[in-house]
Design an enzyme around this catalytic site. Structure first.
Site, PDB file in Angstrom:
ATOM      1  N   TRP A  52       0.841  -1.196   0.000  1.00 38.64           N
ATOM      2  CA  TRP A  52       0.000   0.000   0.000  1.00 38.64           C
ATOM      3  C   TRP A  52       0.885   1.259   0.000  1.00 38.64           C
ATOM      4  O   TRP A  52       0.524   2.288  -0.565  1.00 38.64           O
ATOM      5  CB  TRP A  52      -0.896  -0.021   1.242  1.00 38.64           C
ATOM      6  CG  TRP A  52      -1.705   1.221   1.466  1.00 38.64           C
ATOM      7  CD1 TRP A  52      -2.907   1.521   0.909  1.00 38.64           C
ATOM      8  CD2 TRP A  52      -1.376   2.334   2.312  1.00 38.64           C
ATOM      9  NE1 TRP A  52      -3.354   2.746   1.360  1.00 38.64           N
ATOM     10  CE2 TRP A  52      -2.430   3.268   2.226  1.00 38.64           C
ATOM     11  CE3 TRP A  52      -0.286   2.626   3.138  1.00 38.64           C
ATOM     12  CZ2 TRP A  52      -2.426   4.462   2.922  1.00 38.64           C
ATOM     13  CZ3 TRP A  52      -0.291   3.832   3.834  1.00 38.64           C
ATOM     14  CH2 TRP A  52      -1.347   4.721   3.722  1.00 38.64           C
ATOM     15  N   HIS A  53       2.078   1.134   0.634  1.00 37.10           N
ATOM     16  CA  HIS A  53       2.963   2.291   0.714  1.00 37.10           C
ATOM     17  C   HIS A  53       3.612   2.617  -0.626  1.00 37.10           C
ATOM     18  O   HIS A  53       4.056   3.732  -0.846  1.00 37.10           O
ATOM     19  CB  HIS A  53       4.053   2.067   1.763  1.00 37.10           C
ATOM     20  CG  HIS A  53       3.517   2.064   3.159  1.00 37.10           C
ATOM     21  ND1 HIS A  53       3.044   0.919   3.757  1.00 37.10           N
ATOM     22  CD2 HIS A  53       3.361   3.053   4.072  1.00 37.10           C
ATOM     23  CE1 HIS A  53       2.625   1.214   4.984  1.00 37.10           C
ATOM     24  NE2 HIS A  53       2.796   2.498   5.199  1.00 37.10           N
ATOM     25  N   GLY A  54       3.721   1.625  -1.509  1.00 35.77           N
ATOM     26  CA  GLY A  54       4.331   1.910  -2.799  1.00 35.77           C
ATOM     27  C   GLY A  54       4.842   0.660  -3.474  1.00 35.77           C
ATOM     28  O   GLY A  54       4.930  -0.410  -2.864  1.00 35.77           O
ATOM     29  N   PHE A  60       2.793   8.571  -0.016  1.00 39.27           N
ATOM     30  CA  PHE A  60       2.018   7.337  -0.123  1.00 39.27           C
ATOM     31  C   PHE A  60       0.600   7.639  -0.576  1.00 39.27           C
ATOM     32  O   PHE A  60      -0.244   6.821  -0.561  1.00 39.27           O
ATOM     33  CB  PHE A  60       2.009   6.597   1.221  1.00 39.27           C
ATOM     34  CG  PHE A  60       3.393   6.342   1.746  1.00 39.27           C
ATOM     35  CD1 PHE A  60       4.393   5.920   0.891  1.00 39.27           C
ATOM     36  CD2 PHE A  60       3.702   6.544   3.066  1.00 39.27           C
ATOM     37  CE1 PHE A  60       5.676   5.710   1.359  1.00 39.27           C
ATOM     38  CE2 PHE A  60       4.979   6.320   3.558  1.00 39.27           C
ATOM     39  CZ  PHE A  60       5.965   5.908   2.699  1.00 39.27           C
TER      40      PHE A  60
END
Lengths: 380, 469
Positions: free
Chosen positions: B324-326, B469
C-alpha cells in the site's frame, strides 16, 4: 436471491471511539493558547531586538525561486536583457541601478554565490527564448572544473523541473512568495541564517561577525567592509581561498597563522603549461558563445578585480599567460568580448577590502567604469 | 498544501473566520467542501477531477448498493467499486513498476523494449481518500451503514481537508453522522484543537525535521562511510523521524478538525511503548491497521481457521499493507517481516504468555522497539544496496565519528526520552498529560513549543513523509 435486512445490532455506532474529543473534559483552559502565543511572540521580539542592536537587519534571502523569477525576466526582456553570470564577485561588484542609469539595457543578476557559472551559461545558450547579452565572471577554476554539482547546477535543475507559471495561485507559487515576505522581514533569517543559527551565533556569541552583507530583491548584494575587523577578516578570506581552491597533490596544507599563510602562498608551484581540462573548458565556452550568437545574443567574459593575498594566490596558481590569455585569444575568434580589469586604467585601481569582493562604496563607480569600458555606455 | 506552511496558515485563518461568521449550517458545509477542494487544487488543480470522479462514482454505487436486493447485483456493484477504486490506485502506484517488469521480460526473451512510458505523478493522498471512500461502499454492502448521505455531505466526508492527503483514514460511519445536525466548535474544542496543532507542528518541525532527519539523510545517503555508532544513530533517528513526522501530521489533522467542531479518531497511541507487535499495530497508524483488519484480514478469515491459515492471513495482510505504501520490493519486505513477526508472536503468546508485572514487560517493550526500528531499515532504504549498506555499517567495527558528536548525542537522547515518555503515558493520552497542568505551566510549555518551531525553521524543507504514499 435476496439479502437479509440490515441487522440493527450490527450497525456501527457513530464515532464515540477513543478520540481527542471524547477526552476533552480533561483539558479545558481557554487562556493557555493565547498566553502561549504571547510568550512565544515576546521571545521572538527579544531575539529580533538583540539582533537589531548588534547591527543585523532583515535581508532578502537568495533562493532558487528568486533566481527562477529573474531567469524568466531575462527571457521576457528580450534583446534588452543584460545578464550577469558568475558568483559572489559579480553579485557584490555590479550595481544594477548604475547599469540602468548608464546603459539602455535592463540588468538581470543571475550570479549565484559560491558557484561556478557554466551551468547557468549553458542553460541560457540552450534556451531559444533567451536573446539578451551575458557578462560572465571569469575564474580559472570554474573553467577547469566544469561539471561540479554546485548551487548553480541545483538552481538550474530546479528551474527546469518547475511547471511554467500559470495564473492560478497554486501552492508552489504562493508558498515561496509568502515565505520570502516573512523571512525578508525578520533579522533572524538575515543573510540565509536560520533563527537557530542567529540565536547561537549572533545573539549569544559575543564575538559574532557583524552583518556586513545585504542581499536585495534584484539578487544583487552589498558588502560593507568597514563593519568587519580588518585585517583579520581579509586574512581569513585568504586562508579559505587557499584551502578551498584546487590544490596539487603536494600542495600546501591548510594554514593557521599569518606566517603559515605567507609560507603557503610562497610555496605554491605555478603550472608550466595550460592544463588540457582548461582547454576543454574554453572550447565548451566557445561553443556556448557560438550558440548564443546564432540568435543575436552575446557573451562577454570579464576578469573581476581581486587584491592582496587572493590576487597573489590566483596569480601563482593560474598564471595569466597560461589561463586568461589562452581563453581570451580563443574566445576572440568566436568572437567574444573579453576584458581583464587590470588592463583598463579606469578599472585597475579598484581594491577589494577582503581580497575577493568590492566594497559597497565602490560598486557604483566600478559598474559605471565597467559599462563604459565594455562600450555599453557613452564616455563621460 | 502543507500544514507547516505559510500558505496553510493564511488558508486556515481565513476559513476559520468565515466558518465562525456563517450561521447557516448547509452554507457552512458548502464552505468547508469548497475549501477542501481548494486545499487539494493548490497542489495540482487537474487532479481535483480524479478526486471528484472517484467520490461521485462511490456515492452513486453506494446508493445503488443500498437499494439493491439481489445478492448478485450487490456483489457486482461492490466489485465495480473495488475495481474502480483499487484500479485507480494501482494505476498510479504500480504502473511504472508493471511496465518496467514487462520491459525486463521482453528483454529477457530477446525482444526490444518499445513499451510506452508515462511519467505519472501520484495524486497526493490517493491512498488515503481511496480507502476512506471504499470503507463506505463495503460497509453499505455489509448493511452496516445506510447510503443516505447527500452527495455534498459525502463529498465533504471524502475531501475534508484535515484528513484528505495523509489521514487519519476516517470512515463514513465516523464522519457522516457528524454532518447531520448543525455543529459548531466550542471554545474548549478550538483551544484544544489549536493545542494539538501546535504539538503536531512541534513534532514535525523540531523533532522529525530538525533533530532526526539530518542524521537519517546523511547515514542512508552513503552508509558505507559509517560505523556501528553512527549507523545505529541513523536507524534510530529514522524510527524517531517517521513517528514524529506522521504522528505530528495526525495531531495537526485531529486538531484542525476539532477547530471546526469535528471529531476524528486517534491515529497513534504511544506506539513505542507497545509490548509485542500486535500491541504495536494497535497503537501505530490505528486508522490504517483497523481498516486493513476489518476489510482485509477479517475477509480472509482472520484467526478463525487454525494457526497455519491465520499465519498465512497475517502474512498476506501485512504484505499488502507494505505494498500500500508503494511499488517497491523494500515495502514488500517490510510488510512480510511484520506479517512474520505477528504470526510468530501469536504462536509464542499462545504457548507462553508474558507476565503483566515485573521487568519482563519492560524487556518486551524494548525488544519490540528494537524489532520495529530494525524493520524500518527496508522501509527507509530506497533499494537493496542501501539496505545491505546500512546493515553492514551496523556491524562495522569503526569507532571513528564522521558526524558531529553533539548531533549524535541529540539523536540518542531524543529517542531515549521518547521511549521513556511513551512508556510513562502508555495507558494515557495527551489530554490526560495536559490535564495535570495549570494555565501558566501549560502556556509556558506551548510557548516553548512555538518558539522552538520558529527557531528550527529556515533549514531544509521537508514534506510530510506520508504525502508520498
Amino acid at each position: 436471491m435476496t439479502t437479509p435486512a440490515p441487522d440493527p445490532a450490527a450497525t456501527l455506532p457513530t464515532a464515540r471511539e477513543a478520540s481527542a474529543c471524547t477526552r476533552l473534559g480533561l483539558v479545558v483552559d481557554a487562556r493557555a493558547v493565547a498566553l502561549a502565543l504571547l510568550i512565544a511572540a515576546c521571545f521572538i521580539a527579544v531575539i529580533e531586538l538583540r539582533l537589531h542592536a548588534r547591527g543585523f537587519r532583515p535581508t532578502v534571502l537568495d533562493s532558487p525561486e528568486l533566481w527562477a523569477h529573474w531567469r524568466r525576466e531575462a527571457n521576457a526582456l528580450g534583446e534588452n536583457a543584460l545578464v550577469f553570470v558568475g558568483a559572489s564577485r559579480m553579485q557584490l561588484g555590479i550595481d544594477p541601478a548604475t547599469v540602468t542609469r548608464t546603459t539602455p539595457l535592463a540588468p538581470v543578476q543571475l550570479a549565484i554565490d559560491a558557484s561556478f557559472p557554466l551551468p547557468v551559461l549553458e542553460h541560457m545558450a540552450d534556451d531559444p527564448g533567451f536573446r539578451g547579452h551575458v557578462i560572465m565572471d571569469f575564474y580559472p577554476a570554474a573553467v577547469t572544473t566544469l561539471d561540479r554539482d554546485d548551487e548553480a547546477a541545483r538552481y538550474v535543475r530546479q528551474f527546469a523541473a518547475q511547471r511554467p507559471p500559470g495564473r492560478l495561485p497554486t501552492f508552489d507559487r504562493t508558498e515561496p512568495w509568502l515565505r520570502d515576505r516573512v523571512r525578508w522581514s525578520l533579522a533572524s533569517y538575515a543573510d540565509g541564517a536560520s533563527p537557530w543559527q542567529s540565536l547561537w551565533l549572533r545573539v549569544l556569541t559575543p564575538a559574532a561577525t557583524p552583518a556586513y552583507l545585504v542581499t536585495w530583491p534584484d539578487r544583487s548584494r552589498e558588502a560593507d567592509y568597514a563593519l568587519v575587523p580588518m585585517p583579520d577578516f581579509a586574512l581569513g578570506r585568504a586562508m579559505r581561498h587557499l584551502e578551498t581552491a584546487p590544490r596539487d597533490h603536494d600542495g600546501p596544507e591548510p594554514v593557521r597563522t599569518l606566517a603559515e599563510l605567507d609560507a603557503a602562498v610562497a610555496s605554491i608551484r605555478s603550472p608550466t603549461a595550460t592544463p588540457p581540462e582548461f582547454l576543454a573548458g574554453v572550447e565548451r565556452i566557445a561553443a556556448l558563445a557560438r550558440r548564443l550568437a546564432e540568435r543575436g545574443a552575446t557573451l562577454t567574459v570579464v576578469q573581476m578585480p581581486t587584491s592582496g593575498y587572493v590576487r597573489e594566490i590566483d596569480r601563482r596558481r593560474f598564471p595569466r599567460a597560461l589561463f586568461w590569455d589562452v581563453l581570451a585569444a580563443r574566445l576572440r575568434e568566436v568572437p567574444v568580448t573579453t576584458l581583464y580589469v587590470a588592463d583598463v586604467p579606469t578599472l585597475a585601481h579598484f581594491e577589494c577590502p577582503d581580497g575577493s569582493h568590492l566594497d559597497r562604496r565602490d560598486r557604483a563607480a566600478f559598474t559605471a567604469a565597467l559599462m563604459q569600458a565594455l562600450g555599453l555606455s557613452p564616455a563621460p | 498544501m502543507l500544514f507547516n506552511s505559510y500558505t496553510f496558515a493564511v488558508f486556515f485563518v481565513v476559513l476559520f473566520a468565515l466558518d465562525r461568521a456563517i450561521g447557516h449550517w448547509p452554507t457552512r458545509k458548502a464552505l468547508l467542501l469548497l475549501a477542501s477542494y481548494l486545499f487539494y487544487a493548490a497542489w495540482n488543480p487537474l487532479y481535483v477531477f480524479i478526486l471528484g470522479g472517484s467520490t461521485g462514482l462511490d456515492w452513486w454505487l453506494a446508493r445503488a448498493l443500498d437499494r439493491a436486493e439481489g445478492l448478485r447485483l450487490r456483489k457486482a456493484l461492490l466489485i465495480l467499486s473495488l475495481v474502480a477504486n483499487l484500479g485507480l490506485l494501482a494505476f498510479f502506484k504500480y504502473w511504472t513498476l508493471f511496465m518496467d517488469g514487462l520491459a525486463a521480460l521482453l528483454l529477457g526473451i530477446g525482444q526490444p523494449d518499445a513499451l510506452p512510458r508515462h511519467n505519472l505523478l501520484l495524486p497526493v493522498g490517493i491512498s488515503f481518500y481511496t480507502f476512506a471512500s471504499l470503507s463506505y461502499t463495503i460497509d453499505v454492502y455489509r448493511r452496516k451503514v445506510r447510503a443516505d448521505a447527500s452527495l455534498p455531505d459525502y463529498a465533504l466526508f471524502v475531501s475534508f481537508f484535515p484528513h484528505l492527503v495523509a489521514g487519519p483514514i476516517v470512515r463514513a460511519y465516523q464522519f457522516l453522522p457528524q454532518l447531520r445536525a448543525p455543529r459548531r466548535a466550542t471554545s474548549a474544542q478550538v483551544e484544544w484543537g489549536l493545542t494539538l496543532l501546535i504539538l503536531g507542528l512541534f513534532s514535525k518541525a523540531v523533532m522529525a525535521d530538525f533533530l532526526f532527519a539530518p542524521v537519517v539523510d546523511t547515514v542512508f545517503a552513503d552508509p558505507a562511510r559509517f560505523g556501528t555508532i553512527e549507523a545505529l544513530a541513523g536507524v534510530i533517528a529514522f524510527s524517531g523521524q517517521i513517528y514524529y513526522d506522521f504522528a505530528g501530521y495526525s495531531l495537526c489533522a485531529i486538531g484542525l478538525a476539532l477547530c471546526f467542531g469535528f471529531e476524528f479518531p486517534d491515529n497513534f497511541r504511544y506506539p513505542y511503548a507497545a509490548i509485542g507487535l500486535r500491541d504495536f499495530w494497535r497503537r501505530w497508524h490505528i486508522s490504517l491497521s483497523t481498516w486493513i483488519r476489518d476489510y482485509l484480514y477479517f475477509s480472509l478469515g482472520g484467526s478463525r481457521s487454525g494457526p497455519w491459515r491465520n499465519g498465512f492471513n497475517l502474512l498476506i495482510t501485512m504484505t499488502l499493507a507494505g505494498l500500500w505504501h508503494g511499488a517497491s520490493p523494500m515495502f514488500l519486505l517490510w510488510g512480510l517481516l511484520h506479517g512474520a513477526y505477528l504470526a510468530a508472536e501469536r504462536e509464542l503468546a499462545a504457548r507462553c504468555p508474558l507476565p503483566a508485572t515485573g521487568l519482563l514487560p519492560v524487556l518486551g517493550m524494548l525488544l519490540t522497539v528494537l524489532l520495529v526500528t530494525l524493520t524500518w531499515i527496508p522501509f527507509r532504504a530506497p533499494d537493496l544496496a542501501t539496505l545491505l549498506g546500512v546493515l553492514g555499517a551496523l556491524c562495522a567495527h569503526d569507532t571513528s565519528l564522521k558526524l558531529d558528536a553533539l548531533t549524535l548525542l541529540g539523536v540518542y537522547l531524543g529517542f531515549s526520552a521518547t521511549l521513556a515518555w511513551q512508556w510513562h503515558w502508555r495507558e494515557g493520552s495527551p489530554e490526560l498529560a495536559f490535564g495535570h497542568l495549570r494555565t501558566i505551566p501549560r502556556a509556558t510549555l506551548l510557548g516553548a513549543c512555538l518558539l522552538l518551531i520558529f527557531l528550527c525553521s529556515g533549514g531544509d524543507e521537508r514534506t510530510f513523509i506520508y504525502f508520498q504514499f
